[in-house]
Write an enzyme that holds these catalytic residues in place. Structure first.
Site, PDB file in Angstrom:
ATOM      1  N   LYS A  37       0.847  -1.192   0.000  1.00 14.54           N
ATOM      2  CA  LYS A  37       0.000   0.000   0.000  1.00 14.54           C
ATOM      3  C   LYS A  37       0.886   1.248   0.000  1.00 14.54           C
ATOM      4  CE  LYS A  37      -4.156   1.637   2.427  1.00 14.54           C
ATOM      5  NZ  LYS A  37      -5.074   1.342   3.566  1.00 14.54           N
ATOM      6  N   ARG A  67     -25.493  -3.088   8.444  1.00 16.36           N
ATOM      7  CA  ARG A  67     -25.089  -4.491   8.318  1.00 16.36           C
ATOM      8  C   ARG A  67     -25.321  -5.275   9.597  1.00 16.36           C
ATOM      9  NH1 ARG A  67     -19.469  -4.003   4.922  1.00 16.36           N
ATOM     10  NH2 ARG A  67     -20.084  -6.074   4.275  1.00 16.36           N
ATOM     11  N   GLU A  98     -19.098  -6.090  11.347  1.00 13.73           N
ATOM     12  CA  GLU A  98     -20.015  -5.315  12.177  1.00 13.73           C
ATOM     13  C   GLU A  98     -21.018  -6.196  12.921  1.00 13.73           C
ATOM     14  OE1 GLU A  98     -18.384  -2.660   9.019  1.00 13.73           O
ATOM     15  OE2 GLU A  98     -19.319  -4.655   9.019  1.00 13.73           O
TER      16      GLU A  98
END
Length: 696
Positions: free
Chosen positions: A281, A395, A367
């Site tokens: 990244k 969610r 979640e």
């Protein structure tokens, strides 16, 4: 002209030489750094997938082959390679989306920017192609962070069950989602990453055995059956193969040739294949690599050389105010703990984690698990604070309802990025929470209007130990504190006009908007009382009493109008038999286009000028209708009686007006007229602008 500028689509990549491919990768990184620095956006993730994106488009034939990007914030390179190189308005009004967009290109499939969904999409698309006999490959690109989500594993379980259905999963493994990826899967991928010798040892063993005369081939075939055991000893990629997935890798994700070779092998296999690519990244941009927090996952407008922000700061953010206060709460209460779903820094829990490392858990992109785990923590005697983006709480609704609320667990959910978020696009707007959560028994919702109220209401929330509480705030800088001039019950009165014509109910951050709207109305001779209910669910018992003293109630919220706070207030007034019309101002039932937050609010009419104008027009229609009633009664059209509250009530005598209209333009639902309303003279009212459809 650069090589990148000559690329109008994926076909243009296929003719490039190896040297030209290397050059175009450099050009893409240079382009991304400068383009994203001008507008802000996701920089680190895209710098990490340059070679991977090039290889995907050289091996596959998009859009015939469907390339699916999980979450989609790493799709900038994909956009560049599919003919979209104007990044001048990236994430801005009228510009490119920060995520894949079907409206932009036939090469884009998934617009939903919630993680862990691409594998489910891929499973469905592959099945559809098999049923319809269509050719073409389905390729899902998922990050290692997305594999911490349960939905990804549900999909893998189904994908692996079909041994003869081609589907390619590319794991972009950079050890991060926003922050470093955590959990057992992360440890497993780390083991694979560090096992460089396995393939070489296996190849050497095969060559040695097959070179032995007579018995070599027999020995190889016999020992080949033990491959799984050797493989698990050297590197436990057996987890994927136990599921039924062919595993290829790990591959250097920055070696275009190696990635292409792996993808071509996967393409030839007539079943599900997982290609494991190792990427970095922020690759190629030293400031991003040096940024340990998130490798420039998202940046604002900045100088690409110094990385200094170019946009002036408007003060502390709501997130930072929460982050500081939760630390103070934690110092006072040893039972307060925190949970987040792969977003420790974005939701403001980094300081809490530093101060109390044993009292915070990052559960990954999970979640649902966060909510259930919180129920367990609460049952065990602690008070968990679950901090997530408002849109991501969708969610975990079932778990909040059936595990937290049903069991009366004291859990506080802190919803960052509530309401209109703006540039992050449709699926990041936190515009549903105050509607969806209205149906949860016992749950309480706080919407603070300023930093002082955020601090106070956070403390009020964690003091509740027998029900879930929710605290919501937007993505922006927090303004100055807004003092109350009075309090009625639990409702703060922010302003009292000389006359009591309109009760403006300001939900949270909409308080400044309502105060300004009140000024505009009072300049027209319309008196206003502006109140902040603070806790918007349940509706404060004092609110119907306040409403009864006004001619109209207007509720302004940064949430969907459907089933939101306005609807709850109207229901509360009806239950209290307070016959005052309620106007609801909020977000229309549509997915909002990306733009700056202020631009979106203006487009949907949530501005002081728009709100004041529509309230004034409604009162004019209402007054005209009231003046017409005595003449109508005298003519025998209606009977006039006195309602219990002393107001005039009308009964239908002859044929009711068409289109659900009551007398003189009032709708039969008690609100001022909507579509099809008629004024006092019986003429059709002016047609509303399309962007004003959110009003009743």
């Amino acid at each position: 002209m650069t090589i990148l500028e000559t690329i109008r689509g994926p076909r243009d990549l296929k003719a490039l030489s190896e040297a030209e491919i290397g050059r175009v990768a450099e050009e893409i990184r240079e382009f991304l750094v400068h383009a994203v620095a001008r507008t802000g956006g996701h920089l680190g993730p895209n710098l990490g997938v340059v070679e991977l994106s090039i290889a995907l488009h050289r091996v596959f034939e998009s859009p015939v082959d469907r390339i699916l990007w999980d979450t989609g914030h790493q799709s900038y390179v994909h956009k560049l390679l599919t003919g979209r190189q104007d990044f001048s308005k990236l994430r801005g009004k009228g510009g490119l989306s920060g995520y894949p967009s079907r409206e932009e290109s036939e090469h884009d499939v998934i617009e939903n920017s919630h993680a862990s969904t691409a594998l489910g999409w891929a499973d469905g698309l592959a099945k559809a192609r098999q049923v319809q006999g269509e050719k073409g490959h389905v390729v899902a690109v998922v990050g290692d962070g997305a594999l911490t989500g349960g939905m990804a594993w549900e999909a893998l379980n189904n994908i692996a069950a079909a041994k003869d259905r081609p589907l390619i999963i590319v794991v972009n493994d950079n050890e991060r989602s926003y922050s470093p990826t955590i959990g057992g899967l992360a440890n497993h991928l780390a083991t694979l990453r560090t096992t460089d010798g396995y393939e070489k040892v296996l190849a050497w063993g095969k060559d040695v055995l097959l070179s032995m005369p007579v018995v070599g081939g027999t020995l190889y075939e016999s020992l080949h059956g033990a491959k799984k055991g050797f493989k698990d000893a050297f590197a436990p990629q057996g987890m994927f193969e136990d599921l039924g997935l062919k595993y290829v890798g790990p591959i250097d994700g920055h070696d275009v040739g190696a990635v292409e070779s792996a993808l071509r092998r996967a393409k030839r296999f007539h079943g599900p294949v997982l290609v494991h690519c190792l990427t970095e990244k922020g690759r190629g941009y030293e400031p991003a690599l040096a940024h340990k927090e998130d490798h420039f996952h998202t940046v604002g407008v900045m100088d690409p050389l110094t990385c200094e922000p170019l946009a002036p700061s408007n003060g502390p953010s709501w997130t930072s105010v929460f982050g500081d206060e939760i630390v103070r709460v934690g110092e006072e209460r040893a039972d307060v703990v925190a949970i987040t779903a792969a977003m420790l820094h974005p939701v403001g829990l980094a300081k809490f984690a530093e101060r109390f490392p044993d009292r915070v858990w990052d559960v990954g992109i999970a979640e649902q698990h966060a909510a259930v785990s919180a129920a367990g923590l609460a049952t065990g005697g602690l008070h968990p604070v679950v901090a997530v983006y408002a849109t991501f709480l969708n969610r975990a609704f079932d778990q909040l309802l059936m595990d937290v609320a049903l069991h009366r667990c004291g859990v506080t959910f802190v919803l960052d990025r509530a309401g209109v978020t703006g540039v992050d696009g449709a699926s990041h707007n936190g515009m549903w929470d105050m509607s969806v959560l209205q149906v949860v028994p016992g749950l309480r919702i706080a919407a603070p209007r300023d930093a002082g109220q955020l601090r106070a209401q956070l403390r009020e929330a964690v003091a509740v130990d027998d029900a879930p509480t929710v605290l919501r705030f937007p993505k922006e800088s927090v303004g100055p504190d807004i003092p109350a001039v009075d309090r009625a019950g639990g409702v703060d009165v922010l302003h009292r006009g000389e006359r009591s014509d309109v009760l403006l109910v300001a939900v949270g951050v909409m308080a400044p908007v309502c105060l300004h709207a009140a000024e505009l109305l009072e300049a027209r001779g319309i008196g206003c009382t502006v109140v902040d209910p603070r806790w918007v669910k349940p509706v404060d018992p004092a609110l119907p009493g306040l409403a009864a003293g006004h001619r109209m109630v207007a509720v302004v919220e940064d949430n969907s109008r459907a089933a939101g706070v306005g609807a709850a207030v109207a229901l509360a007034l009806g239950d209290a038999e307070v016959d005052v019309p309620v106007r609801r101002f909020g977000i229309p039932e549509q997915f909002l286009a990306h733009a700056k937050r202020g631009e979106v609010l203006a487009d949907i009419g949530l501005t002081p000028v728009e709100i004041a104008g529509r309230i004034s027009a409604s009162l004019t229609v209402r007054d005209a209708g009231r003046d017409a009633r005595p003449a109508a009664a005298e003519a025998g059209l209606v009977d006039v009686a006195r309602a219990p509250g002393g107001r005039a009530a009308t009964k239908r005598a002859r044929k009711a007006p068409a289109d659900g209209q009551g007398a003189a333009g009032r709708r039969t639902d008690g609100s001022a007229g909507g579509n099809g309303k008629r004024g006092a003279a019986g003429k059709p009212a002016a047609k509303k602008h399309a962007s004003k459809e959110k009003q009743e």
